[in-house]
Design a protein around this motif. Structure first.
Motif, PDB file in Angstrom:
ATOM      1  N   ASN A   8     118.859 -14.776  15.605  1.00 49.83           N
ATOM      2  CA  ASN A   8     118.563 -16.043  16.278  1.00 49.83           C
ATOM      3  C   ASN A   8     119.630 -17.100  15.986  1.00 49.83           C
ATOM      4  O   ASN A   8     119.326 -18.246  15.700  1.00 49.83           O
ATOM      5  CB  ASN A   8     117.168 -16.547  15.908  1.00 49.83           C
ATOM      6  N   GLY A  10     122.024 -19.533  17.363  1.00 50.47           N
ATOM      7  CA  GLY A  10     122.168 -20.224  18.647  1.00 50.47           C
ATOM      8  C   GLY A  10     123.599 -20.257  19.128  1.00 50.47           C
ATOM      9  O   GLY A  10     123.896 -20.002  20.292  1.00 50.47           O
ATOM     10  N   ASN A  21     123.398 -16.838  21.254  1.00 46.01           N
ATOM     11  CA  ASN A  21     122.430 -15.793  20.904  1.00 46.01           C
ATOM     12  C   ASN A  21     123.103 -14.605  20.221  1.00 46.01           C
ATOM     13  O   ASN A  21     123.100 -13.490  20.723  1.00 46.01           O
ATOM     14  CB  ASN A  21     121.647 -15.338  22.132  1.00 46.01           C
ATOM     15  N   GLU A  58     116.922 -12.556   8.260  1.00 45.37           N
ATOM     16  CA  GLU A  58     116.838 -14.013   8.196  1.00 45.37           C
ATOM     17  C   GLU A  58     116.993 -14.600   9.591  1.00 45.37           C
ATOM     18  O   GLU A  58     118.001 -14.373  10.260  1.00 45.37           O
ATOM     19  CB  GLU A  58     117.915 -14.568   7.272  1.00 45.37           C
ATOM     20  N   ASN A  59     116.002 -15.369  10.038  1.00 42.66           N
ATOM     21  CA  ASN A  59     116.011 -16.043  11.327  1.00 42.66           C
ATOM     22  C   ASN A  59     116.701 -17.392  11.135  1.00 42.66           C
ATOM     23  O   ASN A  59     116.223 -18.230  10.376  1.00 42.66           O
ATOM     24  CB  ASN A  59     114.579 -16.234  11.819  1.00 42.66           C
ATOM     25  N   LEU A  60     117.817 -17.616  11.812  1.00 40.12           N
ATOM     26  CA  LEU A  60     118.582 -18.858  11.646  1.00 40.12           C
ATOM     27  C   LEU A  60     118.165 -19.955  12.621  1.00 40.12           C
ATOM     28  O   LEU A  60     118.816 -20.985  12.722  1.00 40.12           O
ATOM     29  CB  LEU A  60     120.074 -18.571  11.741  1.00 40.12           C
ATOM     30  N   ASN A  61     117.078 -19.732  13.334  1.00 43.66           N
ATOM     31  CA  ASN A  61     116.446 -20.759  14.171  1.00 43.66           C
ATOM     32  C   ASN A  61     117.398 -21.460  15.134  1.00 43.66           C
ATOM     33  O   ASN A  61     117.347 -22.673  15.306  1.00 43.66           O
ATOM     34  CB  ASN A  61     115.739 -21.787  13.292  1.00 43.66           C
ATOM     35  N   GLY A  62     118.292 -20.707  15.746  1.00 45.27           N
ATOM     36  CA  GLY A  62     119.181 -21.275  16.752  1.00 45.27           C
ATOM     37  C   GLY A  62     120.328 -22.097  16.196  1.00 45.27           C
ATOM     38  O   GLY A  62     120.958 -22.861  16.917  1.00 45.27           O
ATOM     39  N   GLY A  63     120.637 -21.955  14.922  1.00 39.64           N
ATOM     40  CA  GLY A  63     121.682 -22.758  14.285  1.00 39.64           C
ATOM     41  C   GLY A  63     123.095 -22.329  14.648  1.00 39.64           C
ATOM     42  O   GLY A  63     123.320 -21.283  15.255  1.00 39.64           O
TER      43      GLY A  63
END
Length: 111
Positions: A8, A10, A21, A58-63
């Motif tokens: 993830n 961004g 993505n 680890e989900n980087l939340n669109g960073g």
């Protein structure tokens, strides 16, 4: 062995372009694979046999991510074209000369 999957992302700055993505796989704190999440490999020879077996996700939340060695003295997003500045630096212009030339090229916003 430690294999991490960063998901993830961004925006991923490669040093020459920005990918949307994206995903990264690291192995023993070194980058083993980088690319669009849609092209995430099922396995990496010598790293992992099956992607579902990674040690940590680890989900980087669109960073925004800048993997590898990126020149920390530049900014990956510029507000315009800086080719004239690069040409001046390449020709030995001083920082003051570059700043003076930039002041004449970029309109200032009034508040």
């Amino acid at each position: 062995m430690t294999v991490r999957l960063l998901t993830n992302i961004g925006r991923l700055w490669t040093g020459t372009e920005v990918w949307s993505n994206a995903a990264i796989i690291t192995h023993e704190d070194k980058i083993a694979w980088v690319g669009p999440a849609s092209e995430l490999p099922r396995s990496l020879p010598g790293v992992i046999d099956d992607i579902v077996d990674v040690d940590h996700v680890e989900n980087l939340n669109g960073g925004l991510v800048t993997p590898g060695l990126i020149d920390a003295h530049t900014h990956p997003v510029y507000a315009g074209n800086r080719w004239a500045e690069i040409a001046m630096r390449s020709n030995g212009s001083s920082a003051n000369e570059i700043a003076a030339a930039s002041a004449h090229q970029v309109p200032t916003a009034s508040m």
